[in-house]
Motif scaffolding. Structure first.
Motif, PDB file in Angstrom:
ATOM      1  N   HIS A  52      49.665  45.445  44.443  1.00 15.67           N
ATOM      2  CA  HIS A  52      48.801  44.275  44.297  1.00 15.67           C
ATOM      3  C   HIS A  52      48.478  43.645  45.646  1.00 15.67           C
ATOM      4  O   HIS A  52      47.437  43.013  45.798  1.00 15.67           O
ATOM      5  CB  HIS A  52      49.439  43.232  43.370  1.00 15.67           C
ATOM      6  CG  HIS A  52      50.595  42.491  43.970  1.00 15.67           C
ATOM      7  ND1 HIS A  52      51.861  43.022  44.035  1.00 15.67           N
ATOM      8  CD2 HIS A  52      50.679  41.259  44.522  1.00 15.67           C
ATOM      9  CE1 HIS A  52      52.671  42.145  44.603  1.00 15.67           C
ATOM     10  NE2 HIS A  52      51.981  41.071  44.916  1.00 15.67           N
ATOM     11  N   ASP A 506      46.156  39.824  45.528  1.00 16.27           N
ATOM     12  CA  ASP A 506      45.302  40.868  44.941  1.00 16.27           C
ATOM     13  C   ASP A 506      44.351  41.371  46.017  1.00 16.27           C
ATOM     14  O   ASP A 506      43.135  41.368  45.849  1.00 16.27           O
ATOM     15  CB  ASP A 506      44.534  40.286  43.743  1.00 16.27           C
ATOM     16  CG  ASP A 506      43.719  41.332  42.986  1.00 16.27           C
ATOM     17  OD1 ASP A 506      44.039  42.533  43.113  1.00 16.27           O
ATOM     18  OD2 ASP A 506      42.779  40.940  42.267  1.00 16.27           O
ATOM     19  N   ASN A 511      44.197  44.437  40.560  1.00 16.21           N
ATOM     20  CA  ASN A 511      45.083  43.866  39.550  1.00 16.21           C
ATOM     21  C   ASN A 511      44.466  43.878  38.159  1.00 16.21           C
ATOM     22  O   ASN A 511      45.145  44.141  37.164  1.00 16.21           O
ATOM     23  CB  ASN A 511      45.463  42.428  39.928  1.00 16.21           C
ATOM     24  CG  ASN A 511      46.421  42.383  41.097  1.00 16.21           C
ATOM     25  OD1 ASN A 511      46.794  43.411  41.659  1.00 16.21           O
ATOM     26  ND2 ASN A 511      46.817  41.191  41.501  1.00 16.21           N
TER      27      ASN A 511
END
Length: 717
Positions: A52, A506, A511
């Motif tokens: 992420h 992110d 994500n």
């Protein structure tokens, strides 16, 4: 996702077999639902937590030169990047090139010659496109601080047929699937083949056949690889044998639960440590350690060495695969000669190879000849679908029909600029005209267009490019590159405005893809498990309560995992959980239509449509405007694109423009519900016909249902 076949030994919830008390039934029910829960949790917990927000960690780079200037640049680079890089000095360009080709460094900075200002950044895209790009981003600022101009010298470029550099990734992944998926099928359908003396010759032939198929897909069919058949054959046989023998060992010890350990090692831990998709130097240290140990990194790096680097540094990776083969072989021999001998947990209690057994979990009894065909066909089809669809969709990303808007001080100027761009970039951009900045930015936030290019309001002024990284990082990067070239050609300054930036948790914008995929897989995995482990749940009213509880429980758990535990997703909880419940239910009902009529093999077309076609159609990784155009209509039809866009909208855009996504999920849920009701009626009619034409069989079957809660295998659907 390929591991759903390994639920064959699960006992159905509510089984009333003689001697099975209520407590044991509860335990078995928990184990049945634990299988998909563990698979989904370990996969997406690992992927989300590692990917992420990847950032460089000790990325090895070099500065070329031995003079005071090179030393000062190296110190400046180290001070600027901190722990992100490990900087070394090399005496010459030739030494740096050797280190790059041996993958000992990822990039090198060559300062200008005396009296000059032109520096060079040496990279190797074939060693990893993302890795090379990250290294450039680390080295370029140092050159800019020195007021140098920079050029990039790619000493190992990727071939035209594999501009994304995914050939080695999908080849290695295919070898992992070929190695570990068949063992579950053999355990349930052909357990007599799990003796080493029978397994080894079969594994040799299977490894050669699957390696050939992988090469055929990536080479002649897709065009990502040119030649190198013997390379694929040799490395493929080694990699598949390493995984196959190791999985045989796990199966001999753990029975059907071996798939969980195999999936963890070969896929869940293998992907982030592979250095094939995301740079391993951007992963936590644990995965950098696994890079030199696991089969997936070894297979991928060996292929990369052979295809792009003249077999340099290939030996350590081949040795890794050989160690897995030898260790697994020795331990399998010891297991077979131990007190437990050839006993395998969860294997059917038969000694006659000709005895009829189900080819698929929960299916009817089949002859040995049928099982000899069905058992290898299942993993072979999965392999073909995964490698074929994913490599076709991603091997050569090319921009096409990217929707952008043109803005100008007056409509005539905007129309003139739009006409000029259409002539120059026909097929690449879908040029539209917007009347105002607020209109254009609103359309960007609604994901109707990717960017808006505002011309200067006065001669010599600055143009502005509006876009949104949250709507798609890869497409933003592409349009910025296009309009930077246009502006440079016109000698026009260009400012960029990211209307909705990605969160720091992110950074790759992936994500929402992981959230959507976790919902989709929760839906189709549970139906596969129920079909394999609880075939007596024949009616919609019987399994819908299980689906409802599963959908709610998994949606809540996934929100907790992604938002609270990992802290990677920050959408509104109730909306995220609610849409997750609907998506899981819709996919489960749709999957049930196929598993109830075709049995467990039906998960292959479901997987192909829901996941393999859904990923490129979703725009969650690679932009929908950079994959083959046939995927564009699918983004308005499939559940995964709807799930990904909704997760993205709830996280970044306040939930705007999600009505269409909700409608897509509702249609899938409604269609699945109606078709399952129709299947209920079909099953009732079939049972009545059986009862009327074969009273004795009907009486025996009814008695079996009363005593065991299950249908006779011969009558299973």
């Amino acid at each position: 996702m390929e591991a759903v076949v390994d639920t064959s030994s699960a006992v159905a919830p509510g089984s009333d077999a003689p001697g099975v008390d209520r407590k044991e039934r509860i335990v078995r029910t928990i184990f049945l639902f634990a299988i998909p829960f563990i698979m989904i949790s370990m996969m997406f917990a690992t992927y989300m937590s590692t990917m992420h927000s990847p950032h460089p960690r000790g990325m090895p780079v070099a500065v070329i030169g031995s003079d005071a200037q090179a030393q000062a640049v190296g110190e400046q680079l180290h001070a600027a990047s901190g722990d992100a890089t490990e900087v070394r000095a090399v005496a010459s360009r030739g030494e740096a090139v050797d280190l790059l080709k041996n993958r000992k460094i990822v990039a090198a900075l060559q300062p200008p010659a005396a009296g000059g200002d032109a520096a060079t950044i040496l990279t190797a895209m074939a060693a990893g496109a993302s890795q090379a790009t990250t290294a450039q981003q680390l080295l370029a600022p140092v050159a800019i601080q020195q007021q140098w101009t920079t050029t990039v010298d790619d000493i190992a470029p990727l071939p035209d047929g594999d501009r994304a550099g995914i050939a080695v990734l999908f080849a290695a992944m295919g070898m992992m699937l070929a190695g570990y998926v068949p063992l579950s099928m053999l355990l349930g359908g052909l357990p007599h083949l799990l003796r080493l003396r029978r397994f080894l010759p079969l594994l040799a032939g299977w490894s050669a056949a699957t390696s050939t198929i992988i090469w055929l897909i990536l080479g002649p069919i897709v065009g990502a690889v040119d030649g190198h058949y013997l390379t694929f054959l040799g490395i493929g046989m080694l990699a598949t044998a390493a995984v196959g023998l190791t999985q045989l060992l796990f199966t001999k010890v753990m029975g059907p639960f071996a798939v969980l350990l195999g999936m963890l090692l070969y896929v869940v831990f293998g992907m982030p440590s592979s250095n094939l998709a995301v740079p391993v130097y951007s992963m936590p240290g644990f995965f950098q350690f696994l890079h030199g140990i696991l089969p997936l990194p070894a297979a991928g790096e060996a292929l990369r060495s052979a295809l792009y680097f003249e077999h340099r540094s290939i030996a350590p990776h081949l040795i890794t695969l050989a160690v897995w083969i030898i260790a697994a072989l020795v331990l399998c021999l010891l297991k077979e000669r131990s007190a437990s001998g050839t006993t395998i947990p969860g294997a059917p209690p038969v000694t006659d190879p000709d005895a009829k057994l189900p080819a698929f979990a929960g299916g009817p009894l089949r002859s040995k000849r049928f099982r000899y065909i069905a058992v290898p066909a299942f993993p072979l089809t999965i392999l073909t679908v995964v490698v074929g669809v994913m490599s076709f969709s991603m091997h050569d990303p090319q921009p096409h029909k990217i929707p952008v808007a043109i803005l100008a001080a007056n409509p005539a100027q905007a129309d003139q600029a739009a006409d000029g761009l259409r002539q120059r970039l026909d097929g690449i951009l879908d040029i539209q005209v917007a009347t105002s900045v607020p209109e254009a930015t609103e359309r960007i936030r609604d994901r109707d267009i990717v960017a808006a290019f505002a011309l200067p309001t006065e001669r010599g002024g600055t143009a502005t490019l509006y876009s949104s990284s949250a709507a798609g990082y890869s497409q933003q990067t592409m349009v910025r590159s296009i309009f930077q070239q246009i502006s440079a050609a016109q000698q026009m300054p260009l400012a960029t405005n990211d209307l909705t930036p990605l969160h720091t948790t992110d950074t790759m914008g992936s994500n929402s893809l992981y959230v959507g995929m976790s919902w989709i897989m929760s839906g189709f995995l549970i139906m596969a498990v129920l079909r394999g482990g609880a075939p007596h749940l024949r009616r919609l009213r019987q399994f819908v309560p299980y689906l409802g509880g599963w959908a709610i429980g998994m949606s809540v758990w996934l929100w907790l995992l992604f938002d609270v535990i990992i802290d990677a997703v920050s959408g509104p909880p109730l909306a995220m959980i609610g849409f997750g419940v609907l998506t899981i239910l819709a996919v489960a009902l749709a999957t049930g239509v196929f598993t109830r009529t075709l049995g467990l093999p039906a998960i292959i077309p479901v997987m192909a449509v829901m996941v393999m076609a859904g990923v490129p159609a979703s725009g969650g990784g690679l932009s929908i405007y950079m994959v083959p155009e046939l995927f564009q209509p699918l983004r308005h039809l499939l559940p995964l694109p709807a799930a990904v866009d909704t997760a993205r909208s709830l996280t970044y855009f306040g939930g705007t423009a999600t009505g269409h996504n909700l409608l897509i999920i509702a249609v899938w849920a409604g269609a699945g519900l109606l078709l399952n009701l129709a299947i209920d009626r079909w099953l009732r009619r079939r049972e009545r016909r059986t009862d009327a034409s074969h009273p004795s069989i009907a009486l025996e079957t009814s008695a079996a249902r009363v005593d065991t809660g299950q249908v006779e295998p011969a009558n299973a659907y």
